[in-house]
Design a protein around this motif. Structure first.
Motif, mmCIF file in Angstrom:
data_model
loop_
_atom_site.group_PDB
_atom_site.id
_atom_site.type_symbol
_atom_site.label_atom_id
_atom_site.label_comp_id
_atom_site.label_asym_id
_atom_site.label_seq_id
_atom_site.Cartn_x
_atom_site.Cartn_y
_atom_site.Cartn_z
ATOM 1 N N HIS A 127 0.828 -1.206 0.000
ATOM 2 C CA HIS A 127 0.000 0.000 0.000
ATOM 3 C C HIS A 127 0.866 1.261 0.000
ATOM 4 O O HIS A 127 0.498 2.274 -0.605
ATOM 5 N N THR A 157 3.724 1.531 -1.491
ATOM 6 C CA THR A 157 4.191 1.681 -2.865
ATOM 7 C C THR A 157 3.120 2.310 -3.748
ATOM 8 O O THR A 157 3.399 3.203 -4.570
ATOM 9 N N VAL A 158 1.875 1.863 -3.588
ATOM 10 C CA VAL A 158 0.770 2.425 -4.371
ATOM 11 C C VAL A 158 0.630 3.923 -4.091
ATOM 12 O O VAL A 158 0.469 4.746 -5.009
ATOM 13 N N LEU A 159 0.693 4.292 -2.804
ATOM 14 C CA LEU A 159 0.565 5.711 -2.449
ATOM 15 C C LEU A 159 1.708 6.537 -3.017
ATOM 16 O O LEU A 159 1.509 7.662 -3.494
ATOM 17 N N SER A 160 2.936 5.998 -2.951
ATOM 18 C CA SER A 160 4.087 6.761 -3.459
ATOM 19 C C SER A 160 3.979 7.019 -4.954
ATOM 20 O O SER A 160 4.513 8.018 -5.468
ATOM 21 N N GLU A 161 3.297 6.141 -5.669
ATOM 22 C CA GLU A 161 3.122 6.317 -7.114
ATOM 23 C C GLU A 161 2.020 7.312 -7.446
ATOM 24 O O GLU A 161 2.014 7.894 -8.544
ATOM 25 N N ARG A 162 1.087 7.508 -6.524
ATOM 26 C CA ARG A 162 -0.072 8.362 -6.810
ATOM 27 C C ARG A 162 0.050 9.758 -6.213
ATOM 28 O O ARG A 162 -0.644 10.679 -6.659
ATOM 29 N N LEU A 163 0.894 9.903 -5.205
ATOM 30 C CA LEU A 163 0.990 11.191 -4.523
ATOM 31 C C LEU A 163 2.180 11.992 -5.033
ATOM 32 O O LEU A 163 3.004 11.503 -5.808
ATOM 33 N N SER A 164 2.282 13.218 -4.554
ATOM 34 C CA SER A 164 3.403 14.075 -4.933
ATOM 35 C C SER A 164 3.802 14.945 -3.753
ATOM 36 O O SER A 164 3.085 15.023 -2.749
ATOM 37 N N ARG A 195 4.150 12.354 -0.989
ATOM 38 C CA ARG A 195 4.895 11.267 -1.625
ATOM 39 C C ARG A 195 6.127 10.909 -0.795
ATOM 40 O O ARG A 195 6.465 9.723 -0.661
#
Length: 375
Positions: free
Chosen positions: A179, A181-188, A192
């Protein structure tokens, strides 16, 4: 040993320890001699009283042991229908939880060693039997057996802990990592960064969990399952990782086909030693050399550096749990290394490098198909 009410006590509930001995002996004269020694000897540092039950065959012993009435077995190896180690092997499963002292008319060192390896606590030639020797053997057998039972219980507890780590903690950390990893790809931005911190820490915790699992397995396994590892792949993987560090020079000679008795955690063992050689290196140009040699059925993986070295008085202690090799270093890595290598049946030692630095020698038992080269 079984506590029982003291018949001489006026009913106040005081109990005494009774050591209940089963003697399996077909020679009436030898049985009488053992009984004489037990009457003459002192077991007060083990029990308040000793009782003796005598049977003449393994079959009779099997019948009596099934009742769970005994605390120790004195076993003659020469009985009707069985002789030597076969007699010990024929004891029922009920005897597995009891200390066994082997008695024999043969002063055979080879048989003695094999009897101990098969689970007997001691071995006594009848020709040399006297009261002091018999009582001493009984005392030692009882105490060694108690220690063995404590270790068995501790191993069961460690195995449970290992199971919890393997299933609950590991699975939980995998979910957190996924989860994150998913957040790091979607946030900034800052969000992030926070998500990447979660991923980084979960990576570290997953790695730590696996190391602890490996150490627990090394501690609780009575014997390795014969797993064989070609050291080339895990050693080269860790060498390449360290060589990628900025400013580090690594020279490695890694032959193919060098097989040792180990498991998949061997890569982490190499990784910890190599990382230690770099992280604690105070040289302006850190250098690490890796060599592999075989001598007398043992494979030596030698990791040498040009760092500050380790004083002779600290070389044993650096492998202790929580001990730090220097004020800025952590001791878990080397404790992990020592625990795992010992679990493989090997040894890790430290010596001076020439002209400066340290050499870690990881000695591992070569597999039967291992190479035949000498340094």
């Amino acid at each position: 040993m079984t506590p029982r009410p003291d018949p001489d006590d006026a009913g106040d509930g005081t109990e005494e320890d009774v050591l209940r001995v089963l003697l399996v002996e077909d020679n009436p004269g030898d049985a009488t001699l053992v009984e004489h020694h037990l009457r003459q000897g002192s077991v007060f540092d083990v029990a308040d009283e000793v009782t003796l039950t005598h049977v003449e065959t393994v079959e009779a012993a099997t019948d009596r042991l099934g009742d769970g009435e005994f605390d120790l077995v004195l076993l003659d190896l020469g009985l009707p229908g069985s002789t030597g180690i076969d007699t010990l092997d024929r004891l029922p499963e009920a005897a597995e939880d009891l200390p066994v002292v082997v008695l024999t008319g043969l002063d055979d060192h080879g048989t003695a060693v094999e009897a101990i390896q098969r689970g007997a606590q001691d071995y006594l030639p009848k020709d040399d039997l006297d009261t002091d020797r018999l009582m001493r053997s009984i005392r030692y057998a009882v105490e060694r057996h108690k220690q063995a039972m404590r270790l068995r219980r501790q191993n069961h507890q460690l195995e449970l802990f290992n199971s919890v780590l393997r299933h609950d903690v590991q699975n939980g950390m995998d979910v957190i990592h996924k989860h994150g990893t998913v957040l790091s790809e979607r946030l900034s931005g800052d969000e992030r960064d926070h998500a990447e911190t979660i991923v980084s820490w979960s990576d570290d915790m997953i790695d730590l969990t696996r190391k602890v699992q490996g150490m627990l397995s090394a501690v609780t396994d009575d014997a390795r399952d014969g797993s064989r590892v070609d050291i080339a792949e895990p050693l080269r993987e860790q060498v390449d990782r360290v060589a990628a560090m900025e400013g580090v020079t690594v020279e490695a000679s890694i032959p193919e086909g060098v097989t040792v008795e180990a498991d998949r955690m061997l890569s982490a063992v190499f990784g910890n030693v190599l990382t230690n050689a770099v992280e604690h290196n105070d040289s302006d140009d850190p250098e690490v050399t890796v060599d592999v040699v075989e001598r007398d059925g043992t494979v030596h993986v030698r990791v040498a550096d040009n760092g500050p070295g380790i004083p002779a008085g600290l070389r044993e202690s650096v492998f202790g749990r929580g001990v730090q090799a220097d004020p800025d270093g952590g001791g878990f890595g080397l404790y992990f290394v020592a625990t795992m290598v010992e679990g493989y049946g090997g040894e890790v030692t430290v010596e001076d490098n020439d002209p400066r630095g340290t050499v870690f020698d990881i000695a591992l038992p070569a597999a039967q198909e291992a190479w035949s080269r000498t340094s």
